[in-house]
Design an enzyme around this catalytic site. Structure first.
Site, PDB file in Angstrom:
ATOM      1  N   HIS A 135       0.851  -1.187   0.000  1.00  0.00           N
ATOM      2  CA  HIS A 135       0.000   0.000   0.000  1.00  0.00           C
ATOM      3  C   HIS A 135       0.885   1.235   0.000  1.00  0.00           C
ATOM      4  CE1 HIS A 135      -4.123  -1.306  -0.044  1.00  0.00           C
ATOM      5  NE2 HIS A 135      -3.901  -2.208   0.891  1.00  0.00           N
ATOM      6  N   ASP A 165      -0.259   7.242  -3.516  1.00  0.00           N
ATOM      7  CA  ASP A 165      -1.379   6.888  -4.393  1.00  0.00           C
ATOM      8  C   ASP A 165      -1.701   7.990  -5.393  1.00  0.00           C
ATOM      9  OD1 ASP A 165      -1.736   4.410  -3.307  1.00  0.00           O
ATOM     10  OD2 ASP A 165      -3.491   4.918  -2.111  1.00  0.00           O
TER      11      ASP A 165
END
Length: 384
Positions: A135, A165
């Site tokens: 992540h 992200d």
């Protein structure tokens, strides 16, 4: 809702994008493309997936949702039929998954050689970690970026998932697919865009790399110019336990800061490194004498580079953002307007975030897929 193509108002009007739904940066990239006028069709698994959907998930705004069982060869064929007339495909699965599903780059280029095939991953399509889960914080960790984040010498602090992200991920994916699309318009040939968060984050951090190479960066948090190491680029608490951001780096702005604070006669000089602790003490004690609202009234509109720090729930009400229309209220939600701005092809918001499969029948029909009702009857496609 009936789905009609070519209704976007931004500069990407007429560009057609097939989105193989994922989470995080892929949907954010497709939101940006849809915001700027592209026709994006979001292909989701029936029932959706964790962290990816819901009618308040703004990352999914501006495009219809169709539900396809991609384990079915017939659903795979539907995706390839969508691709035939598309400009861009975006997917965010682990390397090799779309190949196994029959919608990998070779499959798609066989039906549309000019397609730009955008791949969004954390580790990238190659390398020893390519097949591993991860992540945002994991990806920015190995680039050297997370190490330097925060003002706490004892440990790094991660900035939710903004840097990886969306900064190093979706932003670079959009840059990549639009650059490849421009090239495809010239060459007639598409290509694969390997957008990896590790690569994009490293690129975002180029300035720090430059300072490190030049000897002007210490690998200690809270010791550098932009991480709280200098008192004139830091955050200070006000008398009502709120905070002000201070970014008076240049000498002329520093002069404005100390003048407006009323400490010009007692504050050490900006270049007096040995007196930074004293300067910080003066700033801390002075900011603590008034409320945030009082300091905002004093500083906003000056060249002191000082602004109040507001929570997300209050940001839309800031006078500057109100004047620019940075946030809008639409479909019962306060949300950011499309960015950036264009002088001639202004972008506007269109449809709200959909439920998974909400537009299966209408969207597939609008994109020219035949016998949609039969696909739905046989469970290849699902209409919510």
């Amino acid at each position: 809702m009936s789905v009609t193509l070519g209704q976007g108002t931004g500069p990407l009007r007429g560009v057609k994008v097939v989105e193989i739904a994922g989470i995080g940066p892929g949907p954010h990239a497709c939101m940006l493309l849809a915001d700027l006028g592209a026709d994006v069709i979001r292909v989701e698994r029936p029932g959706g997936q964790m962290l990816a959907g819901g009618t308040t998930m703004l990352l999914n705004r501006g495009r219809p949702s169709v539900a396809l069982d991609l384990k079915s060869p017939e659903a795979t064929q539907v995706v390839l039929d969508l691709v035939k007339d598309a400009d861009i495909l975006i997917e965010g699965m682990r390397p090799g998954v779309t190949e196994r599903l029959g919608i990998g780059p070779e499959d798609c280029h066989a039906v549309n050689p000019r397609l730009v095939y955008g791949r969004m991953t954390g580790w990238g399509q190659t390398g020893p970690l390519a097949q591993s889960a991860g992540h945002d914080m994991n990806y920015i960790a190995i680039t050297g970026t997370l190490f330097g984040l925060g003002q706490d010498p004892a440990r790094p602090h991660f900035p939710s998932n903004l840097v990886g992200d969306f900064g190093g991920g979706s932003t670079y994916l959009v840059i990549g697919v639009l650059a490849a699309l421009l090239e495809a318009k010239i060459s007639g040939q598409g290509q694969v865009v390997d957008a990896a968060i590790v690569d994009g984050t490293a690129s975002l951090n180029a300035m720090t790399n430059a300072w490190l190479a030049g000897g002007g960066y210490q690998e200690v948090r809270g010791a550098n110019m932009l991480d709280g190491g200098v008192p004139f680029y830091d955050i200070y608490e006000t008398s009502d336990a709120k905070h002000m951001s201070v970014g008076a780096l240049e000498p002329q702005f520093f002069d404005q800061l100390v003048t407006i604070l009323g400490v010009k006669e007692t504050c050490p000089g900006q270049a007096d490194l040995g007196q930074y602790d004293e300067m910080r003490r003066i700033f801390t004690e002075t900011f603590a004498t008034k409320t945030q609202a009082e300091w905002v009234e004093i500083f906003e509109g000056t060249d002191a580079c000082v602004a109040g720090i507001v929570p997300m729930s209050e940001a839309a009400g800031h006078p500057h953002l109100v004047a620019r229309g940075t946030f809008v209220e639409k479909d019962g939600m306060v949300q950011p307007a499309p960015a950036p701005r264009f002088s001639r092809t202004d972008a506007t918001l269109s449809t709200p975030p959909p439920a998974t499969g909400e537009h299966t029948r209408d969207a597939l029909t609008a994109w020219g897929i035949a016998d949609v009702d039969d696909l739905i009857a046989r469970g290849v496609a699902v209409q919510a």
